[in-house]
Scaffold this active site. Structure first.
Site, short mmCIF file in Angstrom:
data_model
loop_
_atom_site.label_atom_id
_atom_site.label_comp_id
_atom_site.label_asym_id
_atom_site.label_seq_id
_atom_site.Cartn_x
_atom_site.Cartn_y
_atom_site.Cartn_z
N GLY A 1 3.51 -2.69 1.68
CA GLY A 1 3.19 -2.97 0.29
C GLY A 1 2.82 -4.41 0.11
O GLY A 1 3.17 -5.24 0.96
N TYR B 1 6.49 -4.07 4.67
CA TYR B 1 7.32 -4.22 3.48
C TYR B 1 8.52 -3.28 3.57
O TYR B 1 9.64 -3.63 3.19
CB TYR B 1 6.49 -3.88 2.24
N GLU C 1 0.32 2.52 12.17
CA GLU C 1 -0.64 3.55 11.73
C GLU C 1 -2.10 3.12 11.93
O GLU C 1 -2.99 3.96 11.88
CB GLU C 1 -0.38 3.93 10.27
N LYS D 1 -12.26 12.49 6.25
CA LYS D 1 -13.44 13.31 6.55
C LYS D 1 -13.20 14.31 7.68
O LYS D 1 -13.56 15.49 7.57
CB LYS D 1 -14.60 12.39 6.93
#
Ligand code: XMP
Length: 512
Positions: free
Chosen positions: A55, A83, A172, A368
């Site tokens: 964050g 965060y 990630e 997508k």
């Protein structure tokens, strides 16, 4: 439902959706909720583990987003990212977070103190992606440091007893080389989640949601020929059958064969009620003499709305509108706090609020490639599922300057050759977008014994993950030669082909 759920608590980070997507990639269900969700709601979800996202705030600032302390009492694993890790440190007994003397942004080298649990299979030294100004100054009770970087002493921490983990970097994102292994470890070694969820489950959940949302109401959907609106309408059709009518506005700015294919797939193969509107003349008339790119977009967007509204008005009692918005549209259109709008993109083909239709957006949180997977599961033809992205204003923004039928025909033919050649070379799926652009200039050439004065075609082919950044594709020379030969020989008034070797940024993918 026989699958485990991972609850992702969102603290406003730009990668929250990416975390969810990574979890889905491992065939584990993930659900994102706002950070301030109540313990009752969490219990209702009954997650196998919780991930705190990153964050933009500082946990030390007044009013910074927090979390219900009860989450630490649930007895399930927790992974705090950036965060999220600092919040753990701040909230758990004994921990403390402070502003770091130096922030750490971008690539960093991670040094591990353990290669077990979270870091099983991760190299002792590897690149990670950092983006933080604060750091964990004192570990909470029960924690130990499990990795550092040059600038950050606590780059990762763990309480092995309680299965609480914190990483200061972002596992990630692709820049964290072993990020996927780390998330895999958290899901399967630590949480022991079952990898039983898949896209067919996603479809079933969406079908239920759509049925709940629309009941017996009538629904319309604008088809564009692209994969997103096609998949969105196919899911909605699966949920509510003939309560859905699709409207396909042919603005004459489509690629060769596109209108025919949409009609065939939806009306004939899927038996979806389809209204085909031939609005080619209308659009050409309004675009006559218009050369400013933003003006073109505005006119096309505007006219599209008019035509669509006229058709929707003919259908009675419509209350819902399906939109094939996917996650990258939300970001590119400035849908998150941070992202800025670069072009007036996704307003084109968008519909106005005053239509008073409630939106149905079954792909809103998907990327997508996930949309394509769903399209395959739903049985849509490869030609649609694997179609490269195509802008709402279509060929109009690939003709520099004003537009007329002749220029459209030239561009359409050249573009068809490019599509064919790229497909034949087996590169169509790999390349994000490949297409022709027709500039507003002519140059001299020679054909046979004749001097020619014709248009060049600009060949544009880019690799990208999400259209936000892109690099020009290194096409094989033989392929470029073949494209060039065919275009110059087959497309009248074209005597030259050039290749665009600009990445995005600083260029954009489209020329207008
Ligand atoms: P740019 O040219 O900004 O394009 O790099 C990024 C992606 O968005 C597509 N694009 C559009 N899509 N309406 C759309 O629906 C538009 O007006 C529009 N303009 C660009 C483009 O094809 C690329 O995939």
């Amino acid at each position: 439902m026989d699958y485990d759920k991972i609850l992702i608590l969102d603290f406003g980070g730009q990668y929250s959706q990416l975390i969810a997507r990574r979890v889905r990639e491992f065939n584990v269900y993930s659900i994102i909720k706002a950070h301030n969700i109540s313990i009752e709601e969490i219990n209702e979800i009954d997650p196998a583990a919780v991930i705190f996202s990153g964050g933009p705030d500082s946990v030390t600032a007044a009013g910074a987003p927090g979390v219900n302390q009860g989450v630490f009492e649930l007895g399930i694993p927790i992974l705090g990212i950036c965060y999220g890790m600092q919040l753990m440190a701040q909230l758990l007994e004994g921990g403390h977070v402070e502003k770091a003397a130096h922030g750490e942004y971008g690539k960093a080298q991670l040094e591990l103190f353990t290669q077990k649990t979270l870091f099983d299979g991760v190299e002792a030294n590897s690149q990670v992606w950092m983006s933080h100004g604060d750091h964990v100054e004192k570990l909470p009770d029960g924690f130990e440091v499990i990795a550092k970087t040059e600038l950050t002493e606590t780059a990762a921490m763990a309480d092995f007893e309680r299965n609480f983990y914190g990483v200061q970097f972002h596992p990630e994102v692709n820049h964290t080389i072993h990020g996927k292994i780390i998330l895999h470890n958290f899901l399967f070694k630590i949480t022991k989640a079952k990898a039983t969820w898949n896209m067919a489950d996603y479809i079933n959940e969406e079908v239920d949601k759509i049925r709940n949302q629309v009941g017996k109401g009538k629904v319309i959907c604008g088809l564009s020929g692209g994969v997103d609106s096609a998949v969105a309408s196919a899911i909605v059709h699966k949920a509510i059958g003939d309560q859905l009518t699709c409207i396909f506005v042919d603005h004459g700015l489509l690629r060769k064969g596109e209108a025919t294919q949409v009609k065939r797939t939806f009306a004939e193969e899927f038996n979806i009620p389809l209204v085909y509107v031939d609005a080619r003349e209308r659009f050409l008339k309004r675009l006559k003499g218009v050369s400013d790119p933003e003006n073109k977009r505005k006119i096309i967007g505007d006219e599209f709305i008019r035509v669509f509204e006229e058709e929707a008005d003919k259908l009675e009692d419509v209350r819902y509108l399906v939109q094939g918005t996917i996650y990258s549209d939300v970001i590119e259109s400035g849908g998150t706090e941070k992202a800025a709008t670069i072009k007036s993109h996704h307003n084109v083909g968008g519909l106005p609020d005053d239509m008073n239709l409630e939106l149905v957006e079954p792909l809103h949180f998907l990327f997508k490639d996930e949309v394509r997977k769903i399209g395959e599961v739903l049985g849509l033809p490869d030609d649609i599922v694997w179609r490269q992205p195509f802008p709402g204003p279509g060929l109009a923004i690939r003709i520099i300057g004003d537009i007329d039928k002749k220029k459209l025909d030239i561009l359409r033919e050249a573009d068809a050759i490019i599509q064919e050649e790229i497909k034949e070379a087996g590169l169509y799926r790999e390349i994000w977008q490949s297409f022709a652009v027709l500039p507003d200039l002519r140059s001299v050439g020679v054909m046979g014994d004749e001097r020619t004065y014709g248009y060049p075609i600009i060949l544009r082919a880019v690799n990208s993950d999400d259209a936000m950044t892109a690099d020009w594709a290194r096409l094989p020379y033989e392929l470029m030669q073949s494209i060039s030969n065919r275009i110059v020989n087959k497309v009248g008034e074209v005597n030259r082909v050039v290749y665009d070797i600009t990445s995005k940024p600083p260029g954009t993918i489209e020329w207008e």
